[in-house]
Scaffold this active site. Structure first.
Site, mmCIF file in Angstrom:
data_model
loop_
_atom_site.group_PDB
_atom_site.id
_atom_site.type_symbol
_atom_site.label_atom_id
_atom_site.label_comp_id
_atom_site.label_asym_id
_atom_site.label_seq_id
_atom_site.Cartn_x
_atom_site.Cartn_y
_atom_site.Cartn_z
ATOM 1 N N HIS A 1 -10.182 12.321 -4.928
ATOM 2 C CA HIS A 1 -9.430 11.236 -4.295
ATOM 3 C C HIS A 1 -9.850 9.872 -4.847
ATOM 4 O O HIS A 1 -9.012 9.052 -5.238
ATOM 5 C CB HIS A 1 -9.683 11.312 -2.783
ATOM 6 C CG HIS A 1 -9.018 10.244 -1.972
ATOM 7 N ND1 HIS A 1 -7.980 10.498 -1.118
ATOM 8 C CD2 HIS A 1 -9.262 8.905 -1.872
ATOM 9 C CE1 HIS A 1 -7.601 9.369 -0.515
ATOM 10 N NE2 HIS A 1 -8.378 8.387 -0.956
ATOM 11 N N GLU A 2 -11.163 9.628 -4.907
ATOM 12 C CA GLU A 2 -11.635 8.325 -5.388
ATOM 13 C C GLU A 2 -11.362 8.142 -6.878
ATOM 14 O O GLU A 2 -11.096 7.035 -7.343
ATOM 15 C CB GLU A 2 -13.121 8.151 -5.082
ATOM 16 C CG GLU A 2 -13.478 8.181 -3.601
ATOM 17 C CD GLU A 2 -12.774 7.110 -2.783
ATOM 18 O OE1 GLU A 2 -12.285 6.120 -3.366
ATOM 19 O OE2 GLU A 2 -12.705 7.270 -1.551
ATOM 20 N N TRP B 1 0.506 7.189 1.812
ATOM 21 C CA TRP B 1 1.356 6.530 2.802
ATOM 22 C C TRP B 1 1.475 5.024 2.566
ATOM 23 O O TRP B 1 2.079 4.308 3.358
ATOM 24 C CB TRP B 1 0.850 6.800 4.222
ATOM 25 C CG TRP B 1 -0.462 6.150 4.558
ATOM 26 C CD1 TRP B 1 -0.646 4.975 5.222
ATOM 27 C CD2 TRP B 1 -1.756 6.620 4.230
ATOM 28 N NE1 TRP B 1 -1.976 4.682 5.327
ATOM 29 C CE2 TRP B 1 -2.691 5.688 4.723
ATOM 30 C CE3 TRP B 1 -2.250 7.751 3.547
ATOM 31 C CZ2 TRP B 1 -4.055 5.842 4.560
ATOM 32 C CZ3 TRP B 1 -3.609 7.906 3.400
ATOM 33 C CH2 TRP B 1 -4.499 6.954 3.908
ATOM 34 N N PRO C 1 3.518 0.877 7.191
ATOM 35 C CA PRO C 1 4.610 1.612 7.850
ATOM 36 C C PRO C 1 5.481 2.335 6.823
ATOM 37 O O PRO C 1 5.215 2.297 5.618
ATOM 38 C CB PRO C 1 5.369 0.499 8.577
ATOM 39 C CG PRO C 1 5.089 -0.723 7.772
ATOM 40 C CD PRO C 1 3.672 -0.578 7.283
ATOM 41 N N ASP D 1 3.873 3.318 -2.021
ATOM 42 C CA ASP D 1 2.752 3.694 -2.885
ATOM 43 C C ASP D 1 3.193 3.701 -4.345
ATOM 44 O O ASP D 1 2.461 4.149 -5.220
ATOM 45 C CB ASP D 1 2.158 5.048 -2.486
ATOM 46 C CG ASP D 1 3.062 6.226 -2.838
ATOM 47 O OD1 ASP D 1 4.268 6.011 -3.087
ATOM 48 O OD2 ASP D 1 2.558 7.366 -2.860
ATOM 49 N N THR E 1 6.673 10.850 -3.931
ATOM 50 C CA THR E 1 5.823 11.035 -2.754
ATOM 51 C C THR E 1 6.598 10.532 -1.544
ATOM 52 O O THR E 1 7.004 9.368 -1.517
ATOM 53 C CB THR E 1 4.497 10.271 -2.896
ATOM 54 O OG1 THR E 1 4.758 8.889 -3.119
ATOM 55 C CG2 THR E 1 3.680 10.826 -4.048
#
Length: 686
Positions: free
Chosen positions: A232-233, A244, A248, A253, A258
């Site tokens: 992830h990093e 996400w 909102p 992204d 996605t």
């Protein structure tokens, strides 16, 4: 994995607080740093589609392990095997490898075509003892005790320990505060409009991972035990936002494939429906559990490949020569011993990387030069000698000169090991099973030399029966006769009845087991002065052994261990809740017995060790004509024996296992002799 947190002056790093499943914000990499460009997703696609996605690339990695002088493989000083499991995870995830947890069947899934390799050359272009690993003692470096805040890591640790980020992917592994799992620095000048701000200098460019989530294995706790925090990093480091968009449904992204989302997902949920679509919970840039992640998308690949094409400290990494063979060779060599008796033989081994040819020089040796990869050299005259090796390939030549490399001893008594503890316990491995009071050094008076000694505070050590150990390095007793161990001690019992003890045990398998007890002193009989109910610290010579009628100083005959290559001795204290125990002036001596006549039968049996490279275990392959024993020893670049094992061989059997679980990855020489075979072979452990 987190929201925008501009905590660090001059460098914006998102900080993760708490585990991914416990809090809404567990990742330490920044989220949206500015308003999105007007065209949103379309802007990104227009610009990244123009950048070609080249063939696969390889990025060299160095893992900086910050530890507190724990033994390798314990505490924060992670084992090399653990480090290499993390590299395995990165390669599985970024290559979408079939048959691994990083594989998926999603039509949007992408092979990023990015490999990660363990660097083999350090910044000075010298061979690294452990590929891909830079161990850093926080005590020697002057760092505070862990755990560490992100600001301390960024302002103190990273600037003092980073390697050139145009040549290495820097990963720091250390305990982090507040349950932080990790953070990364986004790429500068990537060409992506949503990453147009400046993120930080070279000194903080890399990935930081908390120790308890680095790598994978049974010693890690679920749900972060599969190495996906680093995946992830590394995604952030290569330009990816959280899936996400850290906002909102309308927050982007910058990837069209996605689905929009309004918040992270946790655990391993059935993909929920939100923001008008089914969420992609298996994406590495979400907050789901490690076991549920397996996906980078095609668009995410485009972003990462764009970063590798454009960002100044990213685009140079695939051409870095610290992992590749497209450069002059790295010169390194070892020997099966560094001290030899006059007339004795030294087995050298070329451990260089990418070498096609070599030339040795052996001043004082016979032969004086060689072009072999495994030359055997005899030395007849006592003295100290240099050794040099020049290795070459089509890209150039690299010389390596080691001065005072070989010591040739005369037939008189010589000191093989000595320590007066003036420099602490640097020559010893200290073992403290209960993590309570243990061996340390302190100022004393009256010893034979110096002002320091090793001691255990048995006066205040209430847990009776606890044992604490000081273990010597491996000492080569081949060609040695009449080895003797001497030491002085000081002890004053509390009342004369406490069962405090001093024990010395010996290993002949490089410290794997200690079956031989060669000294046992206990209770009042080891007292060097009269009992006292106050905490004892020696002040004068009368407080030490052989003074004022006290216990004798110790000289231990170790003749039974002549010829052992894997000799180790261990000093053991047993707590009886009595009074303090001190040792000083430890010295192992012996006499050269000279070179033994060669056995004409030795070497008649063909043999090899496989696999090579190996991991954790090797096999000796040989067909012997009669039952016998073969002693195998493994030596590192300095000639120190790191493992030894005696193998029982018999006709009809051709392969014999030799376990090497505690030997760190690196370059070695393995030597096996007996039962008609004589083997010398370079060995690489992964």
């Amino acid at each position: 994995m987190c929201i925008l947190r501009p905590l660090l002056t001059g460098l914006i790093l998102g900080i993760c607080y708490g585990g991914r499943a416990q809090t809404p914000d567990p990742c330490g990499t920044p989220t949206q740093l500015q308003a999105p460009p007007p065209a949103g997703r379309t802007y990104f696609r227009t610009h990244t589609d123009a950048w070609p996605e080249e063939a696969e690339v390889t990025l060299p990695v160095v893992v900086h392990i910050i530890h507190s002088d724990e033994a390798v493989g314990t505490g924060n000083n992670l084992s090399a095997a653990r480090v290499h499991t993390q590299l395995d995870v990165l390669n599985e995830d970024f290559r979408r490898k079939s048959g691994t947890p990083g594989y998926n069947v999603n039509p949007l899934g992408a092979d990023i075509e990015v490999n990660f390799c363990a660097a083999v050359a350090d910044p000075a272009n010298q061979l690294m003892p452990e590929p891909g690993i830079n161990r850093i003692s926080r005590i020697q470096a002057g760092f505070a005790a862990p755990p560490y805040s992100a600001s301390y890591v960024k302002n103190v640790i990273m600037p003092q320990t980073y390697w050139d980020p145009t040549r290495y992917v820097n990963i720091w592994v250390l305990p982090l505060t507040n349950g932080t799992l990790g953070f990364a620095q986004y790429p500068d000048s990537s060409g992506l409009a949503d990453l147009a701000v400046t993120f930080g200098p070279a000194a903080t460019d890399g990935v930081v991972i908390s120790t308890q989530v680095f790598g994978r294995g049974p010693e890690l706790a679920a749900p972060y035990n599969q190495g996906r925090t680093t995946t992830h990093e590394m995604g952030h480091w290569l330009g990816l936002w959280h899936i996400w968009g850290d906002g909102p449904c309308s927050q982007d992204d910058y990837c069209t494939d996605t689905p929009p989302a309004a918040q992270p997902n946790y655990g391993c949920p059935i993909p929920p429906v939100a923001c008008g679509g089914t969420l992609m919970v298996e994406n590495y840039m979400d907050y789901t559990d490690d076991a549920c992640m397996n996906l980078f998308t095609i668009c995410q690949k485009s972003r990462m490949r764009a970063v590798l094409s454009q960002s100044p400290r990213r685009r140079t990494l695939p051409a870095s020569q610290v992992c590749s063979g497209q450069a002059p060779p790295l010169a390194a060599f070892g020997a099966d011993r560094r001290t030899v008796c006059a007339g004795g033989m030294v087995q050298f081994v070329d451990l260089s990387v990418y070498a096609e040819s070599r030339t040795w020089s052996f001043p004082g040796g016979i032969p004086a030069s060689s072009t072999d990869s495994l030359p055997a050299v005899s030395y007849s005259t006592p003295g100290v000698y240099a050794v040099s090796l020049t290795v070459s390939n089509t890209f150039g030549s690299t010389p390596l000169v080691q001065t005072a490399y070989i010591t040739v001893a005369d037939t008189g008594e010589q000191v093989l090991f000595a320590d007066g503890f003036e420099n602490g316990l640097t020559q010893w491995t200290r073992t403290n099973p209960d993590n309570s009071r243990t061996w340390k050094t302190t100022a004393v008076g009256g010893s034979t030399a110096g002002s320091q000694a090793a001691y255990v505070d048995l006066y205040a050590y209430a847990d009776i029966g606890q044992r604490d150990y000081l273990t010597s390095p491996v000492i080569d007793l081949r060609d040695q006769s009449h080895p003797r161990l001497r030491l002085v001690h000081a002890y004053r019992s509390y009342s004369g009845t406490e069962p405090d003890s001093l024990i010395i045990r010996v290993s002949v398998d490089s410290g794997q087991s200690f079956p031989h007890r060669v000294l046992a002193l206990g209770g009042a009989s080891m007292g060097t002065t009269s009992p006292a109910t106050t905490s004892f610290f020696p002040q004068t010579s009368l407080d030490w052994c052989q003074a004022s009628g006290g216990a004798d100083c110790q000289e231990i005959n170790l003749q039974a261990f002549e010829g052992e290559a894997g000799f180790v001795f261990r000093i053991e204290s047993v707590n009886g809740y009595g009074n303090n125990l001190f040792i000083d002036q430890v010295q192992l001596t012996s006499s050269c017995r000279g070179a033994l006549p060669a056995d004409p039968a030795i070497g008649a049996v063909p043999a090899r060790v496989y696999p090579n490279p190996a991991r954790g275990e090797v096999w000796l392959e040989a067909s012997v004509p009669a039952p016998g024993q073969v002693q195998c020893v493994v030596m590192n670049l300095t000639g120190q024996v790191v493992a030894a094992q005696t193998l029982a061989v018999t006709p009809g059997q051709t392969s014999y296992p030799m376990a090497l679980p505690s030997v760190v990855p690196g370059w070695y020489l393995i030597r096996c002799e007996g039962a008609g075979l004589s083997l010398r072979q370079p060995l690489i452990l992964e």
